[in-house]
Design a protein around this motif. Structure first.
Motif, PDB file in Angstrom:
ATOM      1  N   ALA A  94      34.594 -18.742   3.665  1.00 20.58           N
ATOM      2  CA  ALA A  94      33.571 -18.306   2.707  1.00 20.58           C
ATOM      3  C   ALA A  94      34.149 -17.563   1.518  1.00 20.58           C
ATOM      4  O   ALA A  94      33.550 -17.535   0.436  1.00 20.58           O
ATOM      5  CB  ALA A  94      32.540 -17.432   3.415  1.00 20.58           C
ATOM      6  N   ASP A  95      35.332 -16.970   1.684  1.00 16.58           N
ATOM      7  CA  ASP A  95      35.898 -16.176   0.592  1.00 16.58           C
ATOM      8  C   ASP A  95      36.704 -17.001  -0.407  1.00 16.58           C
ATOM      9  O   ASP A  95      37.165 -16.473  -1.420  1.00 16.58           O
ATOM     10  CB  ASP A  95      36.781 -15.063   1.161  1.00 16.58           C
ATOM     11  N   ALA A  96      36.868 -18.294  -0.141  1.00 19.94           N
ATOM     12  CA  ALA A  96      37.687 -19.133  -1.012  1.00 19.94           C
ATOM     13  C   ALA A  96      36.956 -19.448  -2.318  1.00 19.94           C
ATOM     14  O   ALA A  96      35.726 -19.536  -2.367  1.00 19.94           O
ATOM     15  CB  ALA A  96      38.049 -20.430  -0.295  1.00 19.94           C
ATOM     16  N   ASP A  97      37.732 -19.649  -3.371  1.00 23.48           N
ATOM     17  CA  ASP A  97      37.202 -20.043  -4.686  1.00 23.48           C
ATOM     18  C   ASP A  97      37.053 -21.566  -4.683  1.00 23.48           C
ATOM     19  O   ASP A  97      38.035 -22.295  -4.822  1.00 23.48           O
ATOM     20  CB  ASP A  97      38.169 -19.589  -5.779  1.00 23.48           C
ATOM     21  N   ILE A  98      35.839 -22.033  -4.529  1.00 21.85           N
ATOM     22  CA  ILE A  98      35.588 -23.458  -4.365  1.00 21.85           C
ATOM     23  C   ILE A  98      36.055 -24.258  -5.581  1.00 21.85           C
ATOM     24  O   ILE A  98      36.673 -25.322  -5.450  1.00 21.85           O
ATOM     25  CB  ILE A  98      34.093 -23.727  -4.103  1.00 21.85           C
ATOM     26  N   ASP A  99      35.791 -23.772  -6.776  1.00 24.58           N
ATOM     27  CA  ASP A  99      36.185 -24.497  -7.984  1.00 24.58           C
ATOM     28  C   ASP A  99      37.701 -24.615  -8.106  1.00 24.58           C
ATOM     29  O   ASP A  99      38.208 -25.579  -8.688  1.00 24.58           O
ATOM     30  CB  ASP A  99      35.613 -23.816  -9.224  1.00 24.58           C
ATOM     31  N   ALA A 100      38.428 -23.660  -7.559  1.00 22.20           N
ATOM     32  CA  ALA A 100      39.891 -23.725  -7.583  1.00 22.20           C
ATOM     33  C   ALA A 100      40.437 -24.605  -6.468  1.00 22.20           C
ATOM     34  O   ALA A 100      41.447 -25.299  -6.644  1.00 22.20           O
ATOM     35  CB  ALA A 100      40.474 -22.321  -7.476  1.00 22.20           C
ATOM     36  N   VAL A 101      39.766 -24.589  -5.324  1.00 27.79           N
ATOM     37  CA  VAL A 101      40.255 -25.332  -4.157  1.00 27.79           C
ATOM     38  C   VAL A 101      39.943 -26.824  -4.254  1.00 27.79           C
ATOM     39  O   VAL A 101      40.768 -27.660  -3.873  1.00 27.79           O
ATOM     40  CB  VAL A 101      39.649 -24.739  -2.868  1.00 27.79           C
ATOM     41  N   ALA A 102      38.770 -27.188  -4.759  1.00 24.88           N
ATOM     42  CA  ALA A 102      38.323 -28.581  -4.740  1.00 24.88           C
ATOM     43  C   ALA A 102      39.303 -29.552  -5.397  1.00 24.88           C
ATOM     44  O   ALA A 102      39.594 -30.616  -4.825  1.00 24.88           O
ATOM     45  CB  ALA A 102      36.939 -28.688  -5.376  1.00 24.88           C
ATOM     46  N   TRP A 154      42.108 -22.563   3.987  1.00 21.55           N
ATOM     47  CA  TRP A 154      41.941 -22.112   2.610  1.00 21.55           C
ATOM     48  C   TRP A 154      41.142 -20.812   2.623  1.00 21.55           C
ATOM     49  O   TRP A 154      39.954 -20.793   2.930  1.00 21.55           O
ATOM     50  CB  TRP A 154      41.247 -23.189   1.782  1.00 21.55           C
ATOM     51  N   THR A 155      41.827 -19.711   2.326  1.00 21.96           N
ATOM     52  CA  THR A 155      41.198 -18.392   2.408  1.00 21.96           C
ATOM     53  C   THR A 155      42.084 -17.361   1.717  1.00 21.96           C
ATOM     54  O   THR A 155      43.305 -17.543   1.604  1.00 21.96           O
ATOM     55  CB  THR A 155      40.987 -17.981   3.872  1.00 21.96           C
ATOM     56  N   ASN A 156      41.476 -16.278   1.282  1.00 20.49           N
ATOM     57  CA  ASN A 156      42.225 -15.136   0.758  1.00 20.49           C
ATOM     58  C   ASN A 156      42.513 -14.092   1.836  1.00 20.49           C
ATOM     59  O   ASN A 156      43.165 -13.087   1.567  1.00 20.49           O
ATOM     60  CB  ASN A 156      41.434 -14.485  -0.387  1.00 20.49           C
ATOM     61  N   ASP A 157      42.004 -14.342   3.032  1.00 17.41           N
ATOM     62  CA  ASP A 157      42.188 -13.445   4.167  1.00 17.41           C
ATOM     63  C   ASP A 157      43.377 -13.952   4.984  1.00 17.41           C
ATOM     64  O   ASP A 157      43.251 -14.873   5.794  1.00 17.41           O
ATOM     65  CB  ASP A 157      40.918 -13.412   5.006  1.00 17.41           C
ATOM     66  N   GLY A 158      44.542 -13.335   4.772  1.00 17.14           N
ATOM     67  CA  GLY A 158      45.739 -13.802   5.452  1.00 17.14           C
ATOM     68  C   GLY A 158      45.645 -13.735   6.960  1.00 17.14           C
ATOM     69  O   GLY A 158      46.115 -14.636   7.662  1.00 17.14           O
ATOM     70  N   ALA A 159      45.021 -12.709   7.475  1.00 18.48           N
ATOM     71  CA  ALA A 159      44.894 -12.566   8.923  1.00 18.48           C
ATOM     72  C   ALA A 159      44.040 -13.681   9.505  1.00 18.48           C
ATOM     73  O   ALA A 159      44.357 -14.259  10.552  1.00 18.48           O
ATOM     74  CB  ALA A 159      44.308 -11.200   9.268  1.00 18.48           C
ATOM     75  N   ALA A 160      42.929 -13.984   8.819  1.00 21.19           N
ATOM     76  CA  ALA A 160      42.050 -15.056   9.295  1.00 21.19           C
ATOM     77  C   ALA A 160      42.766 -16.398   9.242  1.00 21.19           C
ATOM     78  O   ALA A 160      42.640 -17.226  10.159  1.00 21.19           O
ATOM     79  CB  ALA A 160      40.770 -15.100   8.469  1.00 21.19           C
ATOM     80  N   GLY A 161      43.516 -16.627   8.165  1.00 19.66           N
ATOM     81  CA  GLY A 161      44.239 -17.879   8.049  1.00 19.66           C
ATOM     82  C   GLY A 161      45.223 -18.081   9.180  1.00 19.66           C
ATOM     83  O   GLY A 161      45.277 -19.154   9.794  1.00 19.66           O
ATOM     84  N   VAL A 197      50.289 -26.765  10.149  1.00 19.06           N
ATOM     85  CA  VAL A 197      49.120 -26.146   9.519  1.00 19.06           C
ATOM     86  C   VAL A 197      49.589 -25.411   8.270  1.00 19.06           C
ATOM     87  O   VAL A 197      50.467 -24.547   8.356  1.00 19.06           O
ATOM     88  CB  VAL A 197      48.387 -25.178  10.463  1.00 19.06           C
ATOM     89  N   TRP A 198      49.027 -25.779   7.145  1.00 17.58           N
ATOM     90  CA  TRP A 198      49.323 -25.095   5.885  1.00 17.58           C
ATOM     91  C   TRP A 198      48.225 -24.071   5.602  1.00 17.58           C
ATOM     92  O   TRP A 198      47.077 -24.249   6.004  1.00 17.58           O
ATOM     93  CB  TRP A 198      49.373 -26.086   4.730  1.00 17.58           C
ATOM     94  N   ILE A 199      48.574 -23.037   4.894  1.00 15.90           N
ATOM     95  CA  ILE A 199      47.593 -22.043   4.451  1.00 15.90           C
ATOM     96  C   ILE A 199      47.613 -22.019   2.928  1.00 15.90           C
ATOM     97  O   ILE A 199      48.652 -21.752   2.311  1.00 15.90           O
ATOM     98  CB  ILE A 199      47.885 -20.653   5.030  1.00 15.90           C
ATOM     99  N   ASN A 200      46.475 -22.355   2.343  1.00 20.38           N
ATOM    100  CA  ASN A 200      46.306 -22.437   0.886  1.00 20.38           C
ATOM    101  C   ASN A 200      47.243 -23.461   0.256  1.00 20.38           C
ATOM    102  O   ASN A 200      47.749 -23.282  -0.857  1.00 20.38           O
ATOM    103  CB  ASN A 200      46.476 -21.068   0.234  1.00 20.38           C
ATOM    104  N   ALA A 201      47.481 -24.540   0.983  1.00 17.47           N
ATOM    105  CA  ALA A 201      48.264 -25.673   0.501  1.00 17.47           C
ATOM    106  C   ALA A 201      47.979 -26.843   1.431  1.00 17.47           C
ATOM    107  O   ALA A 201      47.384 -26.667   2.506  1.00 17.47           O
ATOM    108  CB  ALA A 201      49.754 -25.357   0.472  1.00 17.47           C
ATOM    109  N   HIS A 202      48.391 -28.041   1.021  1.00 14.52           N
ATOM    110  CA  HIS A 202      48.275 -29.204   1.892  1.00 14.52           C
ATOM    111  C   HIS A 202      49.324 -30.223   1.449  1.00 14.52           C
ATOM    112  O   HIS A 202      49.602 -30.374   0.263  1.00 14.52           O
ATOM    113  CB  HIS A 202      46.877 -29.827   1.822  1.00 14.52           C
TER     114      HIS A 202
END
Length: 341
Positions: free
Chosen positions: A115-123, A268-275, A287-292
């Protein structure tokens, strides 16, 4: 046994550790890319530092030679990248000789967007990850799981991002999506996508075949919640992606793991712990975090479950081309009285 979708990289990552471990090799390239593989291997085959017979190549339009490799008692190991169905056939053929296998097979890679991710940046990043090699890559994004509060935003943003990608000849600098490997593959993928569109909850963007030369197919994105649908479970090897929503971390992980595959995923998240927490719970080899699709020659890659066995890249890639041996030597000299300390 090398597939057609990335013939240079997938050949190099197999033959590299094999030669490093001191093995002789037999290479069977895909029929669709045999001329490329011949040109790629030419300098290696004619390198005077390489003894004759260490690297061998043969081509075929069928599968008889590959079956002989898999069943031959003179072959100690098979390295194969391709579909899960063919991987299972190789395992069956290899069973009688109990040879070692390195199999990187199909995938149904998901991207989980919190929920905390920037959708326009991630899409746009997800659109690129879904259409890499026109979706003809086993780690391509197939499923996008997004928090329910961001579902509508993801529908809009991902649809727009896919629409913005130009489909055309790869020699055109403006093109972002090229053709499928051949018209037969395009038609098979298009038929699966048509069926999926007829069964999906919501079709956000429906792809189509382009007229003229080339096996071109524009992207499709659908929204669907039932993970048992065939297009949520089967690998569709083309520019097709699904969107589904979740409420909690536990639901996201359960949905992502509800598949026979386990090759790759991304968080995809700004919460490193959750990722990190969710990455550990996902049953995927990578598993990538904020990348693919970020792959490194130094880092092992491979799948869980029906995405394969063994690892390529990295130090562990050597393990598949070696055998462990235990040798014990008793102290002393045989037949010379008491052993010397």
């Amino acid at each position: 046994i090398v597939p057609w979708n990335a013939p240079a990289v997938l050949l190099a990552r197999g033959i590299g550790p094999a030669l490093a471990a001191g093995c002789t090799t037999v290479i069977k390239p895909a029929a669709q890319t045999v001329l490329f593989n011949a040109a790629f291997l030419g300098p290696l085959l004619h390198d005077p530092r390489l003894p004759a017979g260490v690297v061998n190549v043969f081509a075929e339009t069928g599968h008889d030679g590959a079956r002989l490799l898999a069943s031959s008692p003179n072959v100690d190991m098979i390295c194969f990248t391709g579909s899960t169905a063919v991987g299972k056939d190789i395992m069956r053929s290899a069973a009688d000789t109990m040879k070692k296998l390195s199999l990187e097979l199909g995938g149904k890679s998901c991207a989980i967007v919190l929920a905390d991710a920037d959708i326009d940046a991630v899409a746009p990043k997800l659109a690129a990850a879904a259409t890499i090699i026109t979706g003809q890559q086993c780690t391509a994004v197939r499923r996008v799981l997004v928090h329910r509060s961001k579902l509508d935003a993801m529908k809009r943003a991902l649809t727009q991002a896919l629409q913005a990608l130009t489909v055309g000849n790869g020699l055109d600098a403006a093109s972002r999506i090229g053709p499928l490997i051949d018209p037969t593959s395009r038609d098979r993928v298009a038929a699966m996508i048509d069926r999926a569109c007829n069964e999906a909850d919501d079709v956000l963007l429906r792809g189509r075949s382009l007229e003229g030369a080339g096996a071109f197919l524009t992207p499709t994105v659908v929204h669907h919640q039932d993970t048992s649908a065939f297009f949520m479970q089967e690998e569709i090897f083309g520019p097709f992606v699904t969107i589904e929503s979740f409420e909690t971390e536990a639901e996201a992980v359960a949905r992502a793991n509800d598949t026979i595959f386990g090759l790759s995923a991304s968080m995809w998240t700004n919460d490193g712990a959750a990722g990190l927490r969710m990455a550990r719970a996902l049953r995927n080899g990578t598993v990538w975090i904020n990348a693919h699709n970020t792959l490194f020659a130094e880092a092992e890659t491979g799948g869980y479950r029906q995405s394969g066995i063994g690892r390529l890249h990295g130090y562990d890639a050597l393990a598949d081309f070696t055998e462990l041996k235990h040798i014990y030597q008793a102290p002393g000299v045989v037949g010379r009285g008491e052993a010397r300390g």
